[in-house]
Each structure stands twice: as structure tokens, then as C-alpha cells.
Design an enzyme around this catalytic site. Structure first.
Site, PDB file in Angstrom:
ATOM      1  CB  SER A  30      -3.306  -6.468  -0.251  1.00 51.81           C
ATOM      2  OG  SER A  30      -4.606  -6.719   0.248  1.00 51.81           O
ATOM      3  CG  HIS A  59      -3.043 -10.619   2.239  1.00 53.32           C
ATOM      4  ND1 HIS A  59      -2.609  -9.987   3.405  1.00 53.32           N
ATOM      5  CD2 HIS A  59      -3.753  -9.692   1.559  1.00 53.32           C
ATOM      6  CE1 HIS A  59      -3.033  -8.733   3.400  1.00 53.32           C
ATOM      7  NE2 HIS A  59      -3.726  -8.537   2.289  1.00 53.32           N
TER       8      HIS A  59
END
Length: 291
Positions: free
Chosen positions: A209, A266
Site C-alpha cells: 500500500s 501511506h
């Protein structure tokens, strides 16, 4: 079905109108950049029709659906195997992720997972003891800086990350090439992993991610500076990814049972992706302006 280069044009030539025409007519195609040229690839069976179409309508035709023969107009888009062949690095990263998922039992097999985590660890009773990063690097275990991207915790985690890497990775690989995608993937993994370690301390984390947010930021900023069909993401995709990031940072996603989220990874990935998109987009625009 073989794919051939039907047009090779200078980067300064605007192909966007013609590409929109092909999209409206459902003609399978892709555009790549090679040796200072933009190359239009189409199935061999319709290459002559597409070349003739470009000679007649190089800027596209906003008014009508043009007359590619019906037998060719219904040709399907390249199949899955064909897409794999044209996206080797994207396919490689996904294959490695699936292999690691199988070997680690999606995060359940700590005996194998400890070889790939950012920090080496050993389990003592009910506790996990982490080895300092400096000790691992001194022992030559430099792979740990990037391999957490291959670790996933659960089938949903792997499936969602794999789907988005397939979508974003192929875009970058078709636009900037396999080597650039590999370099960006490793860079985004390094930065996002270190950001999570720096912010969260010694913990177990993993997944693609952070890399995905890097790819997203790269495509987003690059497209703003040097527009190209390959990087034209639907606005809803960008909004959804950014809203998901904010929801994760708020703690709501963890509260409803999705587990701990590597928010620092992230954010770190997104920021470095925006930076590479800025640099790449400025470089691409400068090359176009001097030709």
C-alpha cells in the site's frame, strides 16, 4: 494476437485527439515512449486500418464514429497473457507477492516471515524481540529495506493491493518503461517502510500500500505537468484513495475491525511519489518544449 508499432512520432506531436478517437471506437491500443519518440501499438490485424485512419484524421474526429471495417472494430482488447507479456515488472512484483503470501501463510508463519520483515525478530514465549536495524544492515541484510512490501496479512489485503498495483503499475510501465517502474517501486518501498519504522517504532508491518500511494502520487502530478493518456486516472479513483487515506489516519478504519493501518507508510509513499511525479513531469515537459 500480435501487437505492432503502427506509428512512431516525435514527442511534440499531440496524439491525444487521435487516441480519444481510438478509445471511442473501442480499438485496442497503447502508447509508449521509446528513444525520444511516442509509439502507438495496435493489433497487427488492424494496423493498416489505423495507419490509414491517422492519415485522414491525425487530430481525431469529434463528430462521427469512423469506418474501421466491422470485422476489425469488434476485436477484443489484448488478453490477460498478452498484458502480462507487455508488463513484465508489474507481473513480477505481483508474482513475488503471491509466492511470499503462500510461504508466509499470509502473515501466520512467523518462522519464514522474519526473513523479509524490516526488522529481524525472534519469538520468545508470547513476546517478539526485534533486532536493531543497524545490526541487520551490518550483517548485510539490506533487502529488509524493501521486502516488507511483499508481505501481506490476509487474502483481502493481498487481493486489494494486487489489484491496484496491476492497474497503476501497468500505466507507468507502458509510459516510462520497465526499468523505471522497478526503480520507482523499490524507492517507494524504501521510503514508506522507513517512514513507518520511524513513526511507529519496532513493529510488524508489510504490504504494497505504501508503494501504491507512491504510484498514485507519481501518476497524479506527472499527468498535471505532462498530460498523457496512460496517466489519465478517473477523478473518482484519486478522490477515493485520498479519502481512504484520511479515514485510515483518523483511526476509524482500525476501530471497525480492519486492524492496525500503516498510515506513515501511506503518507511517506504519497509524498515521495508526488516528488518523483513532479521531477518526471517537469523533465518530460521540458523535453517537449525544446523539440
Amino acid at each position: 494476437m500480435s501487437i505492432v508499432a503502427v506509428l512512431r512520432l516525435p514527442l511534440a506531436v499531440d496524439l491525444s485527439g487521435f487516441v480519444q478517437l481510438l478509445q471511442r471506437m473501442h480499438v485496442p491500443h497503447r502508447v509508449s515512449e521509446e528513444a525520444g519518440e511516442q509509439v502507438l501499438w495496435v493489433p497487427d490485424a488492424i494496423s493498416e486500418d489505423v495507419r490509414s485512419l491517422y492519415e485522414r484524421y491525425p487530430a481525431g474526429d469529434p463528430e462521427h464514429q469512423l469506418d474501421i471495417p466491422a470485422a476489425h472494430a469488434n476485436i477484443q482488447r489484448p488478453g490477460f497473457v498478452e498484458q502480462l507479456r507487455h508488463s513484465p515488472v508489474t507481473a513480477l512484483i505481483l508474482l513475488l507477492s503471491m509466492i511470499v503470501g503462500a510461504v508466509t501463510l499470509l502473515g501466520e508463519n512467523l518462522d519464514t516471515m522474519h526473513w523479509l520483515t524490516f526488522l529481524e525478530f525472534r519469538v520468545v514465549g508470547e513476546y517478539i524481540h526485534f533486532t536493531p536495524l543497524a545490526d541487520s544492515l551490518a550483517a548485510g541484510q539490506w533487502w529488509r529495506l524493501v521486502t516488507p512490501m511483499l508481505i501481506h496479512f490476509g487474502i483481502l489485503h493481498l487481493a486489494m493491493n494486487g489489484m491496484w498495483y496491476w492497474e497503476l503499475g501497468r500505466r507507468i510501465e507502458s509510459r516510462q518503461g520497465s526499468i523505471n517502474l522497478l526503480g520507482l517501486t523499490l524507492l517507494f518501498s524504501l521510503v514508506s517502510n522507513y517512514a513507518q519504522y520511524y513513526y511507529g517504532g519496532p513493529t510488524l508491518f508489510g504490504g504494497l500500500s505504501g508503494v501504491l500511494y507512491g504510484l498514485l502520487g507519481h501518476c497524479w502530478i506527472y499527468q498535471l505537468l505532462s498530460p498523457n493518456p496512460a496517466y489519465r486516472l478517473p477523478r473518482g479513483v484519486l478522490v477515493m484513495m485520498l479519502v481512504w487515506l484520511l479515514l485510515c489516519m483518523s483511526g476509524l478504519i482500525s476501530m471497525i475491525g480492519f486492524g492496525e493501518i500503516a498510515n506513515a507508510a501511506h503518507v511517506g509513499g504519497l509524498l515521495v511519489g508526488c516528488l518523483t511525479g513532479l521531477l518526471g513531469g517537469l523533465y518530460s515537459r521540458r523535453r517537449l518544449s525544446v523539440q
